[in-house]
Motif scaffolding. Structure first.
Motif, PDB file in Angstrom:
ATOM      1  N   GLU A  29      54.105 115.315  36.307  1.00 34.94           N
ATOM      2  CA  GLU A  29      53.863 115.392  34.864  1.00 34.94           C
ATOM      3  C   GLU A  29      55.110 115.840  34.122  1.00 34.94           C
ATOM      4  O   GLU A  29      55.416 115.331  33.032  1.00 34.94           O
ATOM      5  CB  GLU A  29      52.694 116.341  34.595  1.00 34.94           C
ATOM      6  CG  GLU A  29      51.357 115.796  35.082  1.00 34.94           C
ATOM      7  CD  GLU A  29      50.215 116.769  34.854  1.00 34.94           C
ATOM      8  OE1 GLU A  29      50.483 117.993  34.870  1.00 34.94           O
ATOM      9  OE2 GLU A  29      49.070 116.317  34.674  1.00 34.94           O
ATOM     10  N   GLY A  60      48.178 110.221  34.360  1.00 31.02           N
ATOM     11  CA  GLY A  60      48.234 109.393  33.157  1.00 31.02           C
ATOM     12  C   GLY A  60      48.879 108.035  33.322  1.00 31.02           C
ATOM     13  O   GLY A  60      49.250 107.394  32.338  1.00 31.02           O
ATOM     14  N   LYS A  70      49.246 111.054  25.275  1.00 33.01           N
ATOM     15  CA  LYS A  70      48.202 110.280  25.952  1.00 33.01           C
ATOM     16  C   LYS A  70      47.275 109.645  24.928  1.00 33.01           C
ATOM     17  O   LYS A  70      47.031 110.216  23.856  1.00 33.01           O
ATOM     18  CB  LYS A  70      47.396 111.184  26.895  1.00 33.01           C
ATOM     19  CG  LYS A  70      48.172 111.705  28.095  1.00 33.01           C
ATOM     20  CD  LYS A  70      47.275 112.493  29.031  1.00 33.01           C
ATOM     21  CE  LYS A  70      48.047 112.986  30.249  1.00 33.01           C
ATOM     22  NZ  LYS A  70      47.175 113.749  31.195  1.00 33.01           N
ATOM     23  N   ARG A 104      49.310 107.748  29.567  1.00 35.11           N
ATOM     24  CA  ARG A 104      50.526 108.258  28.939  1.00 35.11           C
ATOM     25  C   ARG A 104      51.221 107.178  28.110  1.00 35.11           C
ATOM     26  O   ARG A 104      51.216 105.996  28.467  1.00 35.11           O
ATOM     27  CB  ARG A 104      51.495 108.790  29.997  1.00 35.11           C
ATOM     28  CG  ARG A 104      51.097 110.134  30.563  1.00 35.11           C
ATOM     29  CD  ARG A 104      52.098 110.612  31.591  1.00 35.11           C
ATOM     30  NE  ARG A 104      51.792 111.975  32.012  1.00 35.11           N
ATOM     31  CZ  ARG A 104      52.307 113.062  31.467  1.00 35.11           C
ATOM     32  NH1 ARG A 104      53.171 112.942  30.476  1.00 35.11           N
ATOM     33  NH2 ARG A 104      51.976 114.261  31.899  1.00 35.11           N
ATOM     34  N   ASN A 137      42.161 107.174  26.413  1.00 30.82           N
ATOM     35  CA  ASN A 137      41.743 106.994  27.802  1.00 30.82           C
ATOM     36  C   ASN A 137      42.573 107.817  28.787  1.00 30.82           C
ATOM     37  O   ASN A 137      42.411 107.684  30.001  1.00 30.82           O
ATOM     38  CB  ASN A 137      41.829 105.517  28.185  1.00 30.82           C
ATOM     39  CG  ASN A 137      40.880 104.659  27.374  1.00 30.82           C
ATOM     40  OD1 ASN A 137      39.714 105.010  27.201  1.00 30.82           O
ATOM     41  ND2 ASN A 137      41.370 103.535  26.866  1.00 30.82           N
ATOM     42  N   GLY A 138      43.462 108.660  28.239  1.00 32.16           N
ATOM     43  CA  GLY A 138      44.266 109.510  29.103  1.00 32.16           C
ATOM     44  C   GLY A 138      45.497 108.838  29.669  1.00 32.16           C
ATOM     45  O   GLY A 138      46.145 109.378  30.570  1.00 32.16           O
ATOM     46  N   LYS A 165      45.547 110.430  37.636  1.00 25.98           N
ATOM     47  CA  LYS A 165      45.528 111.878  37.425  1.00 25.98           C
ATOM     48  C   LYS A 165      46.737 112.367  36.641  1.00 25.98           C
ATOM     49  O   LYS A 165      46.694 113.457  36.061  1.00 25.98           O
ATOM     50  CB  LYS A 165      45.455 112.598  38.776  1.00 25.98           C
ATOM     51  CG  LYS A 165      44.145 112.357  39.517  1.00 25.98           C
ATOM     52  CD  LYS A 165      44.149 113.033  40.882  1.00 25.98           C
ATOM     53  CE  LYS A 165      42.839 112.773  41.617  1.00 25.98           C
ATOM     54  NZ  LYS A 165      42.825 113.402  42.967  1.00 25.98           N
TER      55      LYS A 165
END
Length: 230
Positions: A41, A91, A52, A58, A55-56, A89
């Motif tokens: 991350e 993105g 993000k 990136r 929908n998460g 997990k």
């Protein structure tokens, strides 16, 4: 997770140096990459993908999203779904494209893909396999029907690959192959996922003459078994 879920425990996690741990020329000191979501991350944030969507997934300041097409053969769909979940997990979104194996191979040869899962089945071969896969057409490394890693070039690596192919001293050749693995583990032109394990059932009372080449482990490669031993 791939070993447990997909291989049902019958496999070994991939090595960044390409050659499997049981290979006679395996280099145990190549660079290793730990599973570290926090570090991933942080790296993505530094690359500018620090936002993000709903929908998460990136995205950067321009709205460009980290989303890739993952091309797979029909037999690799389950592996692709595990990888999709893992990357999700942090993105990164994967769109799994499942096609028949011939179509997948053709698209890889024609460079019509972003990411792809390939099955080589030749992990136990002589280490010259690395030249065939990574040296590139300019060095005569890949046969016309071999799916190599196109677009990847490292002059130092090519030099070492050619040297090991022309070296007859086994100790010196092993040193060269160790250096080759170190470069591949640093550059990561491809990511070995899993080395599968094969099992054979037979009756010792019927045949007890199994004798394989050091670099092959499947029964189909046990040709030495049929030679008369004295």
């Amino acid at each position: 997770e791939l070993v447990e879920k997909i291989q049902r425990g019958a496999g070994i996690p991939g090595n960044a140096g390409i050659l499997p741990p049981k290979h006679i020329m395996y280099n145990p000191n190549v660079k290793k990459y730990d599973h570290n979501i926090k570090k991933s991350e942080e790296m993505l944030d530094k690359l500018g993908y620090d936002k993000k969507d709903a929908n998460g997934i990136r995205q950067n300041a321009n709205g460009e999203k980290l989303s890739f097409d993952l091309l797979v053969g029909e037999s690799s769909v389950r592996s692709a779904e595990v990888i999709k979940e893992q990357l999700g997990k942090v993105g990164i979104n994967l769109k799994v494209q499942s096609v028949d194996i011939k179509t997948r191979d053709a698209r890889v040869r024609e460079h019509k893909y972003q990411l792809a899962i390939m099955g080589h089945g030749n992990w136990g071969r002589d280490a010259d396999y690395l030249r065939e896969r990574f040296a590139g057409l300019s060095k005569g490394g890949m046969a016309p029907d071999t799916i190599g890693v196109y677009g990847y070039k490292n002059d130092k690596l090519n030099e070492l690959l050619e040297q090991q192919n022309q070296t007859f001293d086994n100790k010196q050749r092993k040193k060269l192959v160790f250096q080759i693995q170190e470069i591949l583990a640093e550059d990561v032109p491809e990511i070995p996922l899993v080395y599968s394990t094969g099992y054979t059932v037979y009756k010792p009372a019927k045949y007890d003459g199994w004798m394989c080449h050091f670099d092959h482990h499947t029964v189909s490669m046990c040709k030495l078994s049929y030679l008369e031993r004295k």
